[in-house]
Scaffold this motif. Structure first.
Motif, PDB file in Angstrom:
ATOM      1  N   GLY A 163       0.779  -1.221   0.000  1.00 18.29           N
ATOM      2  CA  GLY A 163       0.000   0.000   0.000  1.00 18.29           C
ATOM      3  C   GLY A 163       0.812   1.273   0.000  1.00 18.29           C
ATOM      4  O   GLY A 163       0.240   2.369   0.017  1.00 18.29           O
ATOM      5  N   VAL A 164       2.158   1.170  -0.031  1.00 17.46           N
ATOM      6  CA  VAL A 164       2.974   2.377   0.020  1.00 17.46           C
ATOM      7  C   VAL A 164       3.107   3.050  -1.343  1.00 17.46           C
ATOM      8  O   VAL A 164       3.559   4.179  -1.442  1.00 17.46           O
ATOM      9  N   GLY A 165       2.721   2.357  -2.407  1.00 14.60           N
ATOM     10  CA  GLY A 165       2.758   2.965  -3.734  1.00 14.60           C
ATOM     11  C   GLY A 165       3.914   2.524  -4.602  1.00 14.60           C
ATOM     12  O   GLY A 165       4.323   3.250  -5.509  1.00 14.60           O
ATOM     13  N   LYS A 166       4.435   1.314  -4.360  1.00 14.73           N
ATOM     14  CA  LYS A 166       5.572   0.837  -5.161  1.00 14.73           C
ATOM     15  C   LYS A 166       5.186   0.675  -6.629  1.00 14.73           C
ATOM     16  O   LYS A 166       5.924   1.091  -7.522  1.00 14.73           O
ATOM     17  N   THR A 167       4.034   0.067  -6.867  1.00 17.99           N
ATOM     18  CA  THR A 167       3.606  -0.155  -8.249  1.00 17.99           C
ATOM     19  C   THR A 167       3.377   1.163  -8.965  1.00 17.99           C
ATOM     20  O   THR A 167       3.819   1.354 -10.107  1.00 17.99           O
ATOM     21  N   ARG A 168       2.716   2.085  -8.310  1.00 11.95           N
ATOM     22  CA  ARG A 168       2.415   3.374  -8.942  1.00 11.95           C
ATOM     23  C   ARG A 168       3.703   4.127  -9.272  1.00 11.95           C
ATOM     24  O   ARG A 168       3.821   4.757 -10.322  1.00 11.95           O
ATOM     25  N   LEU A 169       4.679   4.074  -8.367  1.00 13.43           N
ATOM     26  CA  LEU A 169       5.964   4.728  -8.613  1.00 13.43           C
ATOM     27  C   LEU A 169       6.670   4.075  -9.795  1.00 13.43           C
ATOM     28  O   LEU A 169       7.217   4.758 -10.665  1.00 13.43           O
ATOM     29  N   ALA A 170       6.657   2.749  -9.851  1.00 13.11           N
ATOM     30  CA  ALA A 170       7.311   2.041 -10.952  1.00 13.11           C
ATOM     31  C   ALA A 170       6.673   2.401 -12.294  1.00 13.11           C
ATOM     32  O   ALA A 170       7.361   2.605 -13.296  1.00 13.11           O
ATOM     33  N   LEU A 171       5.353   2.487 -12.322  1.00 15.45           N
ATOM     34  CA  LEU A 171       4.670   2.825 -13.566  1.00 15.45           C
ATOM     35  C   LEU A 171       4.973   4.254 -13.998  1.00 15.45           C
ATOM     36  O   LEU A 171       5.146   4.533 -15.190  1.00 15.45           O
ATOM     37  N   ARG A 172       5.025   5.182 -13.034  1.00 16.60           N
ATOM     38  CA  ARG A 172       5.353   6.560 -13.397  1.00 16.60           C
ATOM     39  C   ARG A 172       6.760   6.633 -13.986  1.00 16.60           C
ATOM     40  O   ARG A 172       6.995   7.304 -14.993  1.00 16.60           O
ATOM     41  N   VAL A 173       7.715   5.944 -13.353  1.00 14.49           N
ATOM     42  CA  VAL A 173       9.077   5.916 -13.890  1.00 14.49           C
ATOM     43  C   VAL A 173       9.067   5.306 -15.287  1.00 14.49           C
ATOM     44  O   VAL A 173       9.706   5.808 -16.217  1.00 14.49           O
ATOM     45  N   GLY A 174       8.316   4.200 -15.447  1.00 15.22           N
ATOM     46  CA  GLY A 174       8.242   3.565 -16.755  1.00 15.22           C
ATOM     47  C   GLY A 174       7.729   4.495 -17.834  1.00 15.22           C
ATOM     48  O   GLY A 174       8.250   4.535 -18.954  1.00 15.22           O
ATOM     49  N   HIS A 175       6.687   5.267 -17.528  1.00 16.69           N
ATOM     50  CA  HIS A 175       6.161   6.230 -18.495  1.00 16.69           C
ATOM     51  C   HIS A 175       7.205   7.293 -18.840  1.00 16.69           C
ATOM     52  O   HIS A 175       7.334   7.691 -19.999  1.00 16.69           O
ATOM     53  N   GLU A 176       7.960   7.743 -17.852  1.00 17.96           N
ATOM     54  CA  GLU A 176       8.895   8.836 -18.100  1.00 17.96           C
ATOM     55  C   GLU A 176      10.140   8.405 -18.867  1.00 17.96           C
ATOM     56  O   GLU A 176      10.772   9.233 -19.522  1.00 17.96           O
ATOM     57  N   VAL A 177      10.519   7.126 -18.770  1.00 20.89           N
ATOM     58  CA  VAL A 177      11.750   6.693 -19.446  1.00 20.89           C
ATOM     59  C   VAL A 177      11.473   5.854 -20.686  1.00 20.89           C
ATOM     60  O   VAL A 177      12.399   5.336 -21.297  1.00 20.89           O
ATOM     61  N   ARG A 178      10.190   5.702 -21.062  1.00 23.23           N
ATOM     62  CA  ARG A 178       9.890   4.728 -22.119  1.00 23.23           C
ATOM     63  C   ARG A 178      10.578   5.038 -23.442  1.00 23.23           C
ATOM     64  O   ARG A 178      10.901   4.134 -24.202  1.00 23.23           O
ATOM     65  N   ARG A 179      10.825   6.320 -23.746  1.00 25.13           N
ATOM     66  CA  ARG A 179      11.485   6.638 -25.007  1.00 25.13           C
ATOM     67  C   ARG A 179      12.970   6.317 -24.983  1.00 25.13           C
ATOM     68  O   ARG A 179      13.633   6.345 -26.017  1.00 25.13           O
ATOM     69  N   ALA A 180      13.487   6.013 -23.808  1.00 25.78           N
ATOM     70  CA  ALA A 180      14.900   5.656 -23.724  1.00 25.78           C
ATOM     71  C   ALA A 180      15.142   4.191 -24.050  1.00 25.78           C
ATOM     72  O   ALA A 180      16.284   3.773 -24.181  1.00 25.78           O
ATOM     73  N   PHE A 181      14.070   3.413 -24.179  1.00 21.33           N
ATOM     74  CA  PHE A 181      14.216   1.980 -24.421  1.00 21.33           C
ATOM     75  C   PHE A 181      13.612   1.655 -25.770  1.00 21.33           C
ATOM     76  O   PHE A 181      12.387   1.670 -25.940  1.00 21.33           O
ATOM     77  N   ARG A 182      14.483   1.368 -26.702  1.00 15.71           N
ATOM     78  CA  ARG A 182      14.096   1.164 -28.093  1.00 15.71           C
ATOM     79  C   ARG A 182      12.985   0.132 -28.241  1.00 15.71           C
ATOM     80  O   ARG A 182      12.088   0.270 -29.065  1.00 15.71           O
ATOM     81  N   ASP A 183      13.036  -0.922 -27.449  1.00 19.73           N
ATOM     82  CA  ASP A 183      12.079  -2.015 -27.595  1.00 19.73           C
ATOM     83  C   ASP A 183      11.024  -2.029 -26.503  1.00 19.73           C
ATOM     84  O   ASP A 183      10.364  -3.047 -26.282  1.00 19.73           O
ATOM     85  N   GLY A 184      10.870  -0.885 -25.823  1.00 16.86           N
ATOM     86  CA  GLY A 184       9.704  -0.725 -24.979  1.00 16.86           C
ATOM     87  C   GLY A 184       9.919  -0.919 -23.495  1.00 16.86           C
ATOM     88  O   GLY A 184      10.943  -1.409 -23.028  1.00 16.86           O
ATOM     89  N   VAL A 185       8.893  -0.514 -22.749  1.00 21.03           N
ATOM     90  CA  VAL A 185       8.801  -0.720 -21.306  1.00 21.03           C
ATOM     91  C   VAL A 185       7.592  -1.614 -21.080  1.00 21.03           C
ATOM     92  O   VAL A 185       6.488  -1.298 -21.513  1.00 21.03           O
TER      93      VAL A 185
END
Length: 806
Positions: free
Chosen positions: A51-73
């Motif tokens: 309930g501390v928000g680990k998943t939500r934090l991971a998803l936000r990071v994933g959205h912000e760095v997705r263009r850095a990964f040629r084959d996706g997040v």
């Protein structure tokens, strides 16, 4: 790797991340820290209490760095996974590796990722921490450009793993806030902290007029402090404002925590604080709501109202009361309402699901509820099979995909039961089209093999049907020896039982194995053996499948009239039943024959209709073969630039399936002839460049290109109108026309050279060009159109046709 996080990718697939449906509050420091660690480390794990928000934090990071990964997040949700042996399979499915090879899932996974630059988010690893550690280490060793971001209640213990403890949200530092916060309503003083901002956001969703003001700011601060800034606790508490004032809410939090802790909360683990909160939420439910909460914990991946009524009613809950109880739990945020294409579903947060499961176990009712759950999904699978060939086909296949986690849980329940092997095998066979038309073919074959391994524990009729079903899956995975063995045993049982249906399917799939080996004459004999058997049993599915394959076989031998006759009969059957999937494959087969006869326009129309349906279904085998045929048609029309790009698109599809020309290996000669013609026309370098550009298109753009959805007009050379360029792309095109190099363009526009190169690649792809010289000619043509009044202000053409041939 630091530069990677800020670069812009031109990758063909950006992965699959769920959209954020509520606002993301705070966490700036954590987001920045995780992004920085991902730049330097290949494995980062977010740890913290439930309930501390680990998943939500991971998803936000994933959205912000997705263009850095040629084959996706890619997000891999593990909360619903109960069987550790399926971990690699589940990861492969989440990465949309369709599992059509016969290799072990881990081998398929590592081979797929070996040359990929991707970020894989492993979410909720705590119950499989050892298995996740082994999988992560294996992937990191095999794939040098893959990174892993995990969420877990404990670290995985990997070498080089960076662990980020996720804290609770920041709390008000003091009672005095002196900085105006208009978004909270009336101005208040000081920094309210992330916890207050989250509470205000969620409270406003419940009460649109809610605001943190001078009058209630101390009460709000007290609430978030009592909840330790825990996001899940704050969100659950904010919902109570539907019935309570902020002061009443604070008063009850105070009393409840005193009752549960029996002393200072500071000496207790944060997990106990969460449990206290959930206990409190539980006590606010009515007796029947609590009972439904407990019973809903047997579901995996969500449930709908029909499932809740079937599984959770009885013994204290009347069926007609379930809908009101579901509404009550939605109001209390125990169940989360989600809209899906097939209707409304309800999801229960994993922490709350675990809590309900513990209560259910303590009541002694868990085994009974698990059996009811498994029985419901067994019946669902049987209904889907019975109603598959008809107008409800798409709805059924879509529903099965949504229910996949529950189907897997039911199969697991039957598999673990002492006398459940036959039921498990029968259910896995009923789900045959679910395995084929989704990402789960490898898993489906695994369930069939597991059930078949039970031997005499399964009846002969069930076993015979499962054998030919497994044979079909093996054919799609290009495992012809295994398919032959399975079909041989199925034939033996079918003959012993005198089962015409079994013998019909064995003949059908034996014909497919013969075609795979190039024995077209023998294949036709097998298909013609299958037809009267399926007609005799009144089975339109087997009949349609046999006719499609018969049409392809006759076409392969140049027997055009027979090929068309078989295809037209198959279409008539599908149309009579209002069915779509077999109809799409029939159009594909007829398209091949019409193309061979030289009617390129009609062939392209048939293939495009087939492709559109397969795209809507997510059937990538169907997508792959129709894109292939469209490439052959384009090459025959001397549109070699388009044909090569389509081959690049198809190459990506076959790569994701793990088998080139999956299920249609006998057509490989047409692929080879197409590639040879394109090489001869474009030259080796031009052909390779065109294939590469097709392969770099994102999935949606690639299929739109294949369907010519972005090509409303055509010129004399058959090249479609280019997709509009962005303002920046038009600017760069003009600089290219002036003869500037990539480095000079980058310096002129004050951008990175790599960014300039990406823009030029996009321009070439959109315009259908293969060289910078063509861009220069295109710019000149546009300039002449503008001078003659053929272009609107702002640079858009009035003329809907691109006059250049590409």
């Amino acid at each position: 790797m630091t530069a990677v996080i800020t670069s812009t990718s031109r990758g063909r697939q950006m992965g699959r991340l769920p959209a954020e449906v509520t606002s993301f509050v705070g966490r700036r420091h954590e987001v920045a820290e995780v992004k920085q660690l991902l730049s330097a480390s290949r494995a980062v794990t977010l740890t913290g209490v439930g309930g501390v928000g680990k998943t939500r934090l991971a998803l936000r990071v994933g959205h912000e760095v997705r263009r850095a990964f040629r084959d996706g997040v890619w997000l891999v949700e593990l909360a619903a996974l109960q069987c550790p042996d399926l971990l690699a399979q589940v990861v492969a499915e989440a990465l949309e590796i369709r599992g059509r090879t016969a290799g072990a899932p881990m081998t398929v996974l590592t081979e797929h990722l070996r040359d990929k630059q991707a970020l894989v988010i492993l979410d909720n690893c705590e119950h499989l921490v050892g298995e996740c550690a082994v999988l992560a280490e294996t992937l990191l060793r095999a794939a040098g450009e893959v990174r892993i971001l995990a969420t877990s209640r404990q670290a995985m213990g990997l070498v080089g793993e960076q662990v980020v403890p996720v804290p609770t949200l920041s709390l008000p530092e003091c009672p005095e806030w002196d900085v105006p916060r208009p978004w909270l309503g009336a101005p208040v003083r000081g920094d309210p902290g992330e916890a207050v901002r989250l509470f205000a956001e969620r409270a406003r969703a419940v009460l649109p007029a809610f605001a943190v003001t001078e009058d209630n700011r101390e009460v709000v601060a007290g609430i978030v402090r009592r909840l330790d800034g825990l996001p899940l606790g704050i969100e659950l508490a904010a919902v109570r404002l539907r019935a309570l004032s902020a002061q009443q809410l604070l008063d009850r939090l105070e009393n409840r925590f005193r009752l549960l802790t029996g002393g200072s909360r500071a000496v207790l683990p944060r997990h106990q604080t969460l449990r206290a909160l959930i206990d409190w939420s539980y006590t606010l439910c009515s007796d029947k709501e609590r009972l439904l909460w407990e019973r809903a914990s047997v579901f995996a991946g969500g449930l709908d109202l029909e499932a809740a009524e079937a599984v959770c009613s009885g013994a204290g809950i009347a069926r007609e009361d379930v809908v009101d109880l579901v509404i009550g739990l939605v109001d209390k945020s125990v169940l989360l309402r989600e809209d899906h294409r097939d209707g409304v579903r309800y999801r229960i947060l994993e922490t709350l699901r675990e809590y309900g499961r513990e209560r259910l176990l303590a009541s002694g009712q868990e085994d009974r509820l698990r059996r009811r759950h498994a029985g419901y999904y067994r019946e669902l699978a049987a209904r889907a099979r019975a109603e598959l060939f008809g107008p409800g086909q798409v709805a059924w296949l879509t529903r099965l995909q949504v229910e996949h986690a529950n189907l897997r849980t039911a199969l697991n329940t039957f598999s673990a039961a002492p006398s459940g092997a036959e039921t498990c095998l029968s259910m896995a066979t009923d789900l045959l089209y679910h395995w084929i038309t989704s990402y789960y073919l490898g898993e489906g074959r695994g369930w069939l093999e597991r059930g078949l391994a039970a031997g005499e524990a399964t009846g002969e009729e069930v076993r015979a049907r499962a054998l030919w079903a497994g044979g079909w899956l093996a054919i799609i995975q290009a495992d012809i020896p295994a398919a032959t063995a399975l079909l041989r045993e199925s034939r033996r049982l079918g003959e012993r039982l005198g089962d015409e249906s079994v013998l019909g399917y064995v003949a059908l799939f034996s014909g497919m194995t013969a075609m795979w080996d190039g024995r077209a004459g023998e294949a036709i004999e097998r298909y013609e053996e299958a037809l009267p058997r399926h007609r005799g049993t009144g089975d339109p599915i087997g009949l349609s499948l046999a006719l499609v394959r018969l049409s392809l076989a006759h076409s392969f031998l140049g027997e055009s009239s027979a090929a068309v006759a078989a295809g037209e009969e198959s279409l008539a059957i599908s149309d009579a039943y209002g069915e779509g999937w077999h109809r799409a494959y029939t159009m594909m087969a007829l398209g091949v024959e019409v193309w061979r006869q030289g009617d390129l326009a009609r062939a392209a129309e048939l293939e495009s209709q087939s492709l559109a349906f397969n795209r809507s279904m997510g059937d990538w085998q169907g997508v792959g073969i129709t894109v292939e045929v469209l490439a052959w048609i384009a090459a025959s029309g001397r549109q070699c630039q388009r044909a090569a790009r389509l081959l690049g698109i198809a190459q990506n599809v076959w790569s994701s399936l793990g088998a080139a020309m999956s299920g249609f290996g006998h057509l490989t000669r047409y692929h080879d002839e197409c590639a040879a013609l394109c090489r001869e026309t474009l030259g080796e370098a031009g052909f390779a460049a065109a294939v590469r550009r097709g392969g770099r298109l994102p999935c949606d753009e690639a299929l739109a290109y294949a369907l010519q959805e972005d090509i409303p007009g055509r010129d004399g050379n058959g090249q479609g109108e280019a997709a509009p360029l962005t303002r920046r792309e038009r600017e760069i095109a003009a600089l290219v026309a002036r003869g500037m190099t990539n480095r000079e363009i980058a310096a002129s526009l004050v951008i990175a050279q790599r960014t300039a190169e990406c823009h030029i690649e996009h321009i070439l792809t959109k315009l259908g060009f293969s060289s910078r010289a063509q861009i220069a000619v295109w710019v000149g043509e546009r300039a002449r159109q503008a001078e003659s009044g053929g272009e609107e202000p702002g640079g858009e053409r009035r003329d809907s046709r691109n006059r250049l041939g590409g």
